[in-house]
Design a protein around this motif. Structure first.
Motif, PDB file in Angstrom:
ATOM      1  N   LYS A 253       0.872  -1.173   0.000  1.00 54.64           N
ATOM      2  CA  LYS A 253       0.000   0.000   0.000  1.00 54.64           C
ATOM      3  C   LYS A 253       0.907   1.219   0.000  1.00 54.64           C
ATOM      4  O   LYS A 253       1.006   1.963   0.974  1.00 54.64           O
ATOM      5  N   ARG A 275       1.068   4.643 -10.777  1.00 52.40           N
ATOM      6  CA  ARG A 275      -0.303   4.267 -10.465  1.00 52.40           C
ATOM      7  C   ARG A 275      -0.943   3.422 -11.557  1.00 52.40           C
ATOM      8  O   ARG A 275      -1.650   2.447 -11.273  1.00 52.40           O
ATOM      9  N   GLY A 280      -2.562  -0.599 -12.931  1.00 53.40           N
ATOM     10  CA  GLY A 280      -2.441  -0.479 -11.482  1.00 53.40           C
ATOM     11  C   GLY A 280      -2.217  -1.791 -10.770  1.00 53.40           C
ATOM     12  O   GLY A 280      -2.295  -1.855  -9.535  1.00 53.40           O
ATOM     13  N   GLN A 281      -1.898  -2.846 -11.503  1.00 55.91           N
ATOM     14  CA  GLN A 281      -1.755  -4.177 -10.931  1.00 55.91           C
ATOM     15  C   GLN A 281      -0.287  -4.490 -10.655  1.00 55.91           C
ATOM     16  O   GLN A 281       0.287  -5.439 -11.207  1.00 55.91           O
ATOM     17  N   CYS A 283       2.493  -4.529  -7.183  1.00 58.19           N
ATOM     18  CA  CYS A 283       2.523  -4.447  -5.720  1.00 58.19           C
ATOM     19  C   CYS A 283       3.231  -3.195  -5.229  1.00 58.19           C
ATOM     20  O   CYS A 283       3.009  -2.753  -4.094  1.00 58.19           O
ATOM     21  N   CYS A 285       2.860  -0.240  -6.663  1.00 61.92           N
ATOM     22  CA  CYS A 285       2.154   0.901  -7.234  1.00 61.92           C
ATOM     23  C   CYS A 285       1.946   2.026  -6.221  1.00 61.92           C
ATOM     24  O   CYS A 285       1.828   1.803  -5.019  1.00 61.92           O
ATOM     25  N   ASN A 286       1.869   3.238  -6.752  1.00 59.24           N
ATOM     26  CA  ASN A 286       1.457   4.409  -5.994  1.00 59.24           C
ATOM     27  C   ASN A 286      -0.004   4.210  -5.573  1.00 59.24           C
ATOM     28  O   ASN A 286      -0.911   4.344  -6.370  1.00 59.24           O
ATOM     29  N   GLU A 287      -0.229   3.902  -4.297  1.00 58.50           N
ATOM     30  CA  GLU A 287      -1.572   3.579  -3.818  1.00 58.50           C
ATOM     31  C   GLU A 287      -2.228   4.728  -3.064  1.00 58.50           C
ATOM     32  O   GLU A 287      -3.456   4.760  -2.939  1.00 58.50           O
ATOM     33  N   ARG A 288      -1.441   5.646  -2.500  1.00 66.84           N
ATOM     34  CA  ARG A 288      -2.020   6.739  -1.720  1.00 66.84           C
ATOM     35  C   ARG A 288      -1.060   7.918  -1.752  1.00 66.84           C
ATOM     36  O   ARG A 288       0.101   7.805  -1.376  1.00 66.84           O
ATOM     37  N   GLU A 383      -5.376  -2.315  -0.071  1.00 72.56           N
ATOM     38  CA  GLU A 383      -4.698  -2.400  -1.360  1.00 72.56           C
ATOM     39  C   GLU A 383      -5.748  -2.471  -2.460  1.00 72.56           C
ATOM     40  O   GLU A 383      -6.625  -3.338  -2.446  1.00 72.56           O
ATOM     41  N   ILE A 384      -5.657  -1.567  -3.426  1.00 66.51           N
ATOM     42  CA  ILE A 384      -6.670  -1.482  -4.475  1.00 66.51           C
ATOM     43  C   ILE A 384      -6.283  -2.291  -5.709  1.00 66.51           C
ATOM     44  O   ILE A 384      -7.101  -2.971  -6.302  1.00 66.51           O
ATOM     45  N   PHE A 385      -5.035  -2.236  -6.129  1.00 68.18           N
ATOM     46  CA  PHE A 385      -4.554  -3.036  -7.252  1.00 68.18           C
ATOM     47  C   PHE A 385      -5.355  -2.762  -8.529  1.00 68.18           C
ATOM     48  O   PHE A 385      -5.769  -3.671  -9.239  1.00 68.18           O
TER      49      PHE A 385
END
Length: 480
Positions: A253, A275, A280-281, A283, A285-288, A383-385
């Motif tokens: 995250k 992102r 966006g898949q 691990c 990734c820019n999540e927040r 985690e959005i992924f």
């Protein structure tokens, strides 16, 4: 027309027989592109037995010879680069240009492993006794089980296979059931490269069945897995009975910190890439995004414009975003977005599910940008992924660091600032295994990719990752 794939065990293609079949779907149009055996515990046992029988002779081979065979495999992959990339695009959905980069990454992983063939070193330590030396040697574990995720099916297999083989282990691969074809293609190329029968085996099927059998079997000596934290917990439990050596690269995250003195254009470019690459898949990734209040409006204006400009469509064409890998994964992302909005997040860019016109079939999501005022919003916590970016405004660097560390994950983090003091402090204050300072994501093969907390155990890449495929033995040599 769908094609039927087989398992690769002991150098032979094993027909499905009485085993049920699983369908492999193209996520851009939902067409079935192949069927694979829905393997069982007996298939796992056969693959592990094959690997166990081949391991002693493989380990006895000089490491330079093992490296030469892995180098031949890298050459075979390079010769089939276009074909393999297309296969990854068809089974996973990423744009072809990104799939080509994945194949190139796989080649690099294999060739870097080869460079370590002459670097398997030990130590001689001074003893407390007369006429004695202490020798510390490195040995292969034996049989390695590789469990790989669907987001980078080829690269993850090569990332684990190369160092495991060069170190003297044999290998059994189970790719995720949604994306097994590139792993099977890798097995075919290993045969052409001359890697002996039994050294590399590929089984297919569901993780809860075949994967669990591979992990629980006393024939497996080390398990290396890339996937979700949920799956990692199950694997950790399954390996506990035999005190199995487990290496896990799990979810993340990643916080993306942008301070008031940052190069905004550079930060926006990195944030977009980190992102939206691979829909966006990833691990890491820019999540927040934690944005200093003084630059938040400018950053978000540019970030939203760049998000809207991304081209979505047929991944075999010239596009930036392909589909999500499956309908289940697409709907997971949509559910988190809905929960986040109901919990107070504002919609800055309404993307969401696409289902009309050219998107009538497939698992499509357009970029979504949210802004949250609380650090406990689902978009900030879970985690959005997927192609969903969430922004939170912060007052200063201390607040950004506190918010960033307020998570159970610890894989990666980003910081954009021109302040050298902050850059120097970041490794001490940000509790993550991998930091990207004034740059986007993308680890180097000579680095070390590792997570803290719920993001995993162990790691991959570089000399530390290679060393993870070797165990140590101490010998007290007395000649008195």
């Amino acid at each position: 027309m769908p094609t039927a794939a087989e398992m690769f065990i002991n150098g032979q293609w094993v027909e499905r027989g009485q085993t049920n079949a699983l369908e492999v779907e193209n996520p851009s149009n939902e067409n079935v592109i192949a069927t694979i055996p829905d393997g069982n515990a007996e298939d796992a046992r056969k693959a592990l037995t094959s690997a166990k029988k081949a391991q002693a002779a493989w380990a006895a081979m000089p490491s330079a010879e093992r490296g030469s065979l892995v180098a031949s495999l890298a050459d075979q992959v390079a010769a089939q680069r276009q074909h393999l990339a297309r296969l990854v695009t068809l089974e996973q959905g990423k744009p072809l240009s990104h799939a080509l980069q994945e194949i190139d990454a796989g080649i690099t992983f294999l060739r870097y492993a080869v460079e370590n063939a002459r670097r398997i070193e030990g130590d001689i330590v001074t003893s407390d006794n007369r006429s004695e030396e202490i020798h510390i040697r490195r040995h292969p574990y034996g049989v390695v089980v590789g469990l790989t995720a669907w987001n980078y099916p080829f690269a993850l297999a090569a990332r684990k296979l190369g160092p495991a083989l060069v170190a003297g282990n044999t290998f059994v691969l189970l790719s995720h059931e949604a994306t097994p074809l590139s792993g099977l293609a890798l097995a075919q190329l290993s045969d052409k490269a001359g890697i002996p029968a039994g050294v590399f085996n590929v089984v297919t099927g569901r993780g809860r069945v075949v994967g669990e059998a591979l992990v629980r079997s006393p024939l497996s000596d080390l398990v290396t897995m890339t996937g979700s934290t949920r799956a990692g917990r199950e694997i950790y439990k399954s390996g506990a009975e035999d005190i199995k050596v487990i290496r896990l690269e799990l979810g993340g995250k990643a916080p993306f910190l942008v301070m008031e003195d940052a190069d905004i254009d550079s930060a926006v470019s990195a944030a977009v890439a980190a992102r939206y690459t691979n829909c966006g898949q990833i691990c890491t990734c820019n999540e927040r995004m934690y944005l200093h209040r003084s630059i938040a409006d400018e950053f978000l204006e540019k970030f939203i414009a760049a998000s809207e400009a991304l081209k979505i469509g047929d991944p075999l064409g010239n596009v930036d975003l392909g589909p999500k890998v499956s309908r289940v994964e697409r709907d997971k992302v949509a559910d988190v977005v809905a929960q986040s909005i109901s919990s107070g997040a504002d919609i800055l860019l309404k993307g969401g599910i696409l289902e009309d016109g050219p998107f009538a079939k497939g698992h499509w999501l357009a970029p979504t940008v949210l802004e949250a005022t609380r650090n406990d919003n689902p978009a900030v916590r879970e985690e959005i992924f997927g192609p969903v970016a969430t922004a939170v405004r912060v007052d200063d660097f201390d607040m950004a660091v506190a918010y960033a560390n307020d998570t159970s994950f610890g894989l990666s983090a980003y910081l954009f600032t021109r302040d050298y003091k902050r850059l120097a402090e970041a490794p001490y204050r940000l509790k993550f295994g991998e930091l990207y300072l004034n740059r986007s994501n993308g680890e180097a093969v000579q680095g070390f990719h590792t997570g803290w907390g719920l993001s995993g155990l162990g790691g991959e890449d570089g000399r530390y990752g290679f060393d993870g495929y070797l165990r140590k033995q101490t010998a007290y040599l007395n000649w008195g």
